[in-house]
Design a protein around this motif. Structure first.
Motif, PDB file in Angstrom:
ATOM      1  N   PHE A   1      22.579   7.425   1.137  1.00 18.38           N
ATOM      2  CA  PHE A   1      22.631   6.006   1.511  1.00 18.38           C
ATOM      3  C   PHE A   1      21.438   5.639   2.381  1.00 18.38           C
ATOM      4  O   PHE A   1      20.818   4.587   2.213  1.00 18.38           O
ATOM      5  CB  PHE A   1      23.939   5.720   2.241  1.00 18.38           C
ATOM      6  N   GLU A   2      21.088   6.524   3.324  1.00 16.39           N
ATOM      7  CA  GLU A   2      19.936   6.282   4.182  1.00 16.39           C
ATOM      8  C   GLU A   2      18.650   6.206   3.361  1.00 16.39           C
ATOM      9  O   GLU A   2      17.779   5.376   3.623  1.00 16.39           O
ATOM     10  CB  GLU A   2      19.821   7.386   5.241  1.00 16.39           C
ATOM     11  N   HIS A   3      18.523   7.080   2.366  1.00 14.42           N
ATOM     12  CA  HIS A   3      17.325   7.044   1.523  1.00 14.42           C
ATOM     13  C   HIS A   3      17.311   5.773   0.672  1.00 14.42           C
ATOM     14  O   HIS A   3      16.242   5.170   0.470  1.00 14.42           O
ATOM     15  CB  HIS A   3      17.265   8.276   0.612  1.00 14.42           C
ATOM     16  N   TRP A   4      18.476   5.390   0.162  1.00 17.42           N
ATOM     17  CA  TRP A   4      18.581   4.141  -0.617  1.00 17.42           C
ATOM     18  C   TRP A   4      18.077   2.957   0.206  1.00 17.42           C
ATOM     19  O   TRP A   4      17.330   2.109  -0.286  1.00 17.42           O
ATOM     20  CB  TRP A   4      20.041   3.933  -1.029  1.00 17.42           C
ATOM     21  N   LYS A   5      18.460   2.915   1.470  1.00 14.58           N
ATOM     22  CA  LYS A   5      18.005   1.827   2.349  1.00 14.58           C
ATOM     23  C   LYS A   5      16.492   1.862   2.542  1.00 14.58           C
ATOM     24  O   LYS A   5      15.822   0.825   2.478  1.00 14.58           O
ATOM     25  CB  LYS A   5      18.705   1.912   3.708  1.00 14.58           C
ATOM     26  N   LYS A   6      15.946   3.045   2.776  1.00 10.80           N
ATOM     27  CA  LYS A   6      14.504   3.160   3.002  1.00 10.80           C
ATOM     28  C   LYS A   6      13.713   2.748   1.759  1.00 10.80           C
ATOM     29  O   LYS A   6      12.703   2.045   1.857  1.00 10.80           O
ATOM     30  CB  LYS A   6      14.138   4.598   3.388  1.00 10.80           C
ATOM     31  N   LEU A   7      14.166   3.211   0.601  1.00 16.28           N
ATOM     32  CA  LEU A   7      13.457   2.904  -0.639  1.00 16.28           C
ATOM     33  C   LEU A   7      13.571   1.422  -0.981  1.00 16.28           C
ATOM     34  O   LEU A   7      12.594   0.787  -1.416  1.00 16.28           O
ATOM     35  CB  LEU A   7      14.028   3.762  -1.775  1.00 16.28           C
TER      36      LEU A   7
ATOM     37  N   LEU B   1      11.255  -0.531   1.242  1.00 12.61           N
ATOM     38  CA  LEU B   1       9.872  -0.405   0.777  1.00 12.61           C
ATOM     39  C   LEU B   1       9.603  -1.350  -0.394  1.00 12.61           C
ATOM     40  O   LEU B   1       8.566  -2.026  -0.443  1.00 12.61           O
ATOM     41  CB  LEU B   1       9.616   1.045   0.361  1.00 12.61           C
ATOM     42  N   LEU B   2      10.528  -1.427  -1.323  1.00 12.49           N
ATOM     43  CA  LEU B   2      10.364  -2.294  -2.492  1.00 12.49           C
ATOM     44  C   LEU B   2      10.390  -3.772  -2.113  1.00 12.49           C
ATOM     45  O   LEU B   2       9.545  -4.562  -2.554  1.00 12.49           O
ATOM     46  CB  LEU B   2      11.460  -1.989  -3.516  1.00 12.49           C
ATOM     47  N   CYS B   3      11.361  -4.143  -1.302  1.00 17.28           N
ATOM     48  CA  CYS B   3      11.568  -5.561  -1.005  1.00 17.28           C
ATOM     49  C   CYS B   3      10.506  -6.153  -0.085  1.00 17.28           C
ATOM     50  O   CYS B   3      10.341  -7.378  -0.038  1.00 17.28           O
ATOM     51  CB  CYS B   3      12.953  -5.776  -0.387  1.00 17.28           C
ATOM     52  N   ARG B   4       9.783  -5.326   0.636  1.00 18.24           N
ATOM     53  CA  ARG B   4       8.785  -5.830   1.585  1.00 18.24           C
ATOM     54  C   ARG B   4       7.349  -5.612   1.086  1.00 18.24           C
ATOM     55  O   ARG B   4       6.417  -5.553   1.874  1.00 18.24           O
ATOM     56  CB  ARG B   4       8.994  -5.174   2.954  1.00 18.24           C
ATOM     57  N   SER B   5       7.197  -5.486  -0.223  1.00 13.44           N
ATOM     58  CA  SER B   5       5.871  -5.265  -0.816  1.00 13.44           C
ATOM     59  C   SER B   5       5.402  -6.545  -1.523  1.00 13.44           C
ATOM     60  O   SER B   5       5.547  -6.685  -2.740  1.00 13.44           O
ATOM     61  CB  SER B   5       5.918  -4.078  -1.784  1.00 13.44           C
ATOM     62  N   GLU B   6       4.838  -7.456  -0.769  1.00 12.64           N
ATOM     63  CA  GLU B   6       4.499  -8.789  -1.279  1.00 12.64           C
ATOM     64  C   GLU B   6       3.486  -8.747  -2.418  1.00 12.64           C
ATOM     65  O   GLU B   6       3.699  -9.349  -3.483  1.00 12.64           O
ATOM     66  CB  GLU B   6       3.974  -9.663  -0.141  1.00 12.64           C
TER      67      GLU B   6
ATOM     68  N   TYR C   1       0.839  -1.207   0.000  1.00 13.15           N
ATOM     69  CA  TYR C   1       0.000   0.000   0.000  1.00 13.15           C
ATOM     70  C   TYR C   1       0.874   1.256   0.000  1.00 13.15           C
ATOM     71  O   TYR C   1       0.632   2.202  -0.763  1.00 13.15           O
ATOM     72  CB  TYR C   1      -0.933   0.009   1.217  1.00 13.15           C
ATOM     73  N   ALA C   2       1.895   1.266   0.848  1.00 11.81           N
ATOM     74  CA  ALA C   2       2.795   2.426   0.919  1.00 11.81           C
ATOM     75  C   ALA C   2       3.555   2.611  -0.395  1.00 11.81           C
ATOM     76  O   ALA C   2       3.727   3.741  -0.872  1.00 11.81           O
ATOM     77  CB  ALA C   2       3.772   2.264   2.081  1.00 11.81           C
ATOM     78  N   LEU C   3       3.994   1.509  -0.990  1.00 13.97           N
ATOM     79  CA  LEU C   3       4.711   1.589  -2.267  1.00 13.97           C
ATOM     80  C   LEU C   3       3.800   2.133  -3.361  1.00 13.97           C
ATOM     81  O   LEU C   3       4.202   3.013  -4.136  1.00 13.97           O
ATOM     82  CB  LEU C   3       5.244   0.209  -2.659  1.00 13.97           C
TER      83      LEU C   3
END
Length: 408
Positions: A295-301, A304-309, A258-260
């Motif tokens: 780098f911090e933004h790269w981790k957050k983004l 978000l992508l990897c946890r969007s089943e 949903y967030a993605l």
């Protein structure tokens, strides 16, 4: 420099002092026919008055410039990142923070810029049309003062930036267009003079602190100078829709689809693949620009992508390209860098572990499943990571419910 793994390009131009530390001309692997074609068809960036000894680079290459350096020629069309660090006149070992800027260059493009000695940075104000055309007419005379673009790293550069386009570059870069390794900050409130502190009901600077906490409280609150921050997409703090039930809150806190979708629909509705361009932009700003916030933004983004089943099952093209982007990005970071920073909180391994647990679902496109499996095998061999252990996400998840929500 934050990363020492970046290669130092070698230019065959020792005799005219364009760059220092040059080896043999034979080290620039480019045939004469290609060189001639690139001279007439490639782009050129002229930068006047760059001080000798300045660290200067384009894309994946860095040099120390010589006294006759005037810029770079034979640049292939596309997105490029030019970066530099000023060097102290009194001590060549004292190097300033890295700064840089993106350019989208066209075939036979010519950009004329200047070094600003007062600010110790490249002035990005474009030259007049008359000056630019005068330089174009004189390009052959300028040739001996220009370093050729190092084509041996072009393929690598393209693999790291192939989703970054002109509109995305304009959208993300600071209003100033200058990207600096260290943010320029200013105090939120004036506090330089005693009267300022009196007006804010703060103690004088020369008053003794009674505790460490009091000392911290006396420090001025700082904020990034307007126009200098990279304009990354804001990742939603609330991962669920307004009015969600407790059950929906829990589901959306585990599956971030949903967030993605909210981010993509708000920022990249016309081209969802641009979210990968932002991931690449952040990575380049960190890897080459030394911007830790990137780098911090790269981790957050990436999280978000990897946890969007659900999204992984629906948008197989996007996530197939994500694997390609990550393959090239993770190939460029030295192994010891992973140990020191990326693996500090085991972020990458745990995030990818969840991603691989989602991609093996029967609901996921078969081609994407196979590509993800090959990527997992590659990472296991290269970094000795274990993706077979139970993901942390299988443990109970504590989520904050919306105010006023009731649980049956």
């Amino acid at each position: 420099q934050m990363l020492t793994g970046l290669p130092v390009a070698r230019f065959p131009l020792r005799s005219c002092g364009v760059t220092k530390g040059v080896d043999k001309m034979a080290e620039l692997q480019i045939d004469q026919d290609l060189a001639q074609r690139l001279f007439f068809e490639g782009a050129t960036v002229i930068i006047w008055n760059v001080p000798e000894g300045t660290e200067f680079g384009i894309d994946y290459n860095t040099w120390q410039v010589g006294p006759k350096f005037r810029g770079v020629k034979m640049i292939p069309p596309g997105i490029h990142f030019l970066h530099y660090s000023s060097v102290s006149k009194d001590n060549s070992n004292e190097i300033g923070p890295r700064m840089g800027f993106f350019l989208n260059l066209q075939q036979r493009d010519l950009r004329v810029l200047r070094w600003d000695p007062a600010k110790e940075e490249v002035d990005l104000t474009p030259a007049s049309v008359n000056e630019t055309e005068a330089m174009r007419a004189n390009l052959q005379e300028m040739d001996k003062f220009m370093g050729p673009y190092p084509y041996d790293t072009l393929k690598k550069w393209v693999s790291l930036t192939n989703f970054i386009n002109e509109p995305l570059m304009q959208k993300l870069q600071p209003e100033s267009r200058q990207i600096c390794a260290f943010s320029e900050v200013l105090p939120v409130l004036a506090g330089r003079y005693t009267k300022d502190r009196v007006e804010q009901n703060l103690p004088r600077y020369d008053t003794e602190c009674k505790s460490y906490a009091e000392g911290l409280a006396r420090l001025p609150k700082m904020q990034v100078k307007a126009g200098t921050e990279i304009r990354f997409t804001e990742i939603p703090k609330q991962m669920y829709p307004q009015g969600a039930t407790p059950e929906e809150v829990t589901r959306h806190s585990m599956d971030l689809s949903y967030a993605l979708e909210t981010v993509v629909n708000k920022q990249y509705s016309s081209n969802p693949q641009d979210v990968l361009g932002e991931l690449q932009f952040a990575f380049i700003c960190f890897l080459i620009g030394n911007v830790y916030d990137a780098f911090e933004h790269w981790k957050k983004l990436l999280n978000l992508l990897c946890r969007s089943e659900d999204a992984i099952a629906k948008h197989h093209s996007l996530f197939s390209n994500l694997i390609s982007v990550l393959y090239h990005q993770l190939s460029e970071i030295p192994a010891d860098f992973f140990v020191d920073i990326v693996s500090q909180d085991n972020f990458l391994t745990s995030t990818l572990q969840v991603f691989f647990s989602y991609t093996c679902s029967p609901a996921v496109d078969r081609t994407l499943r196979k590509k993800a499996e090959r990527f997992k095998i590659h990472l296991t061999k290269k970094f000795k990571w274990d993706f077979e252990a139970e993901p942390e996400d299988c443990a109970p998840v504590v989520v904050e419910l919306p105010e006023g929500a009731l649980v049956d």
